[in-house]
Design an enzyme around this catalytic site. Structure first.
Site, short mmCIF file in Angstrom:
data_model
loop_
_atom_site.label_atom_id
_atom_site.label_comp_id
_atom_site.label_asym_id
_atom_site.label_seq_id
_atom_site.Cartn_x
_atom_site.Cartn_y
_atom_site.Cartn_z
N ASP A 94 103.15 4.98 -25.29
CA ASP A 94 102.47 5.85 -24.35
C ASP A 94 101.29 6.88 -25.13
OD1 ASP A 94 103.82 8.51 -24.83
OD2 ASP A 94 105.52 7.23 -24.17
N ALA A 95 100.49 7.45 -24.18
CA ALA A 95 99.69 8.12 -24.63
C ALA A 95 99.93 9.40 -25.72
CB ALA A 95 99.06 8.72 -23.67
#
Length: 224
Positions: A94-95
């Site tokens: 994820d980011a």
């Protein structure tokens, strides 16, 4: 098909440009050498199909080809994105998660690596909002933890406490936001997450945002 056209087609598949552009490049002498020693503008050609890339993913980058904002693909040479077959990340981080991320244009290898049957261990370094309470190691290793919204328990995972609010977790699954959800199930919150290992691969001294190609030996060890 002439040798020039064959070479132009191959160069186009590596993302250097269109076939017509590569035919022009060949005629103008930008392509030199023969066989395995071909160079483009004086540099060795990128590997052919089957390339695997290891990246040290920074925070703030999304593992997507189409999302808005900063994408992990922006960190690769633009020609890599024009290759055929296409390059894709091996799973996602994820980011907000940093660390080891793989890319490949080998579809069969990609599916083997992300398959639930692959059993490839992946190690994460987690920084938590609250101190660990002591039960987490046994809880994660039990094989009985069922994440919210699911009905199948997680496979046993190995937890190593590295500090009052830090831990190293090794698991062999790749469920959606699994590490964060596991700690949430234990009543804690992950503030920072870093993947330090994927199977036999480690980041070593690769700086954040940098990448490198896997060697043939590393690739063979990744998915024998």
């Amino acid at each position: 098909m002439t040798e020039t056209r064959k070479l132009a087609k191959y160069l186009a598949s590596l993302g250097y440009g269109s076939r017509k552009e590569m035919e022009v490049a060949i005629r103008r002498g930008r392509v030199t050498g023969w066989g395995e020693d071909v160079e483009f503008d004086g540099e060795p050609l990128d590997p052919g199909p089957g390339m695997v890339i290891l990246m040290h993913k920074p925070a703030g980058y999304t593992c997507s080809h189409q999302d808005q904002g900063k994408l992990v693909y922006d960190l690769l040479p633009p020609r890599f994105l024009k290759r055929d077959p296409k390059i894709s990340s091996v799973g996602r981080l994820d980011a907000d998660t940093t660390g080891l991320l793989l890319f490949t244009d080998d579809g069969a290898l990609l599916h083997r690596l992300i398959s639930p049957k692959s059993d490839i261990p992946k190690t994460y370094e987690a920084t938590l909002a609250r101190p660990l309470e002591g039960f987490e190691k046994e809880f994660f290793a039990s094989g009985s933890l069922i994440l919210r919204g699911e009905d199948k328990p997680c496979l046993p995972a190995e937890l190593e406490v590295t500090g009052e609010r830090t831990a190293r977790l090794t698991l062999s699954e790749g469920r959606y936001h699994q590490v964060r959800r596991m700690f949430a199930a234990a009543g804690n919150h992950v503030e920072a997450l870093h993947r330090s290992r994927f199977g036999p691969l480690e980041l070593g001294d690769l700086s954040e945002g940098a990448w490198r190609l896997l060697t043939e030996a590393e690739r063979a060890g990744l998915a024998p």
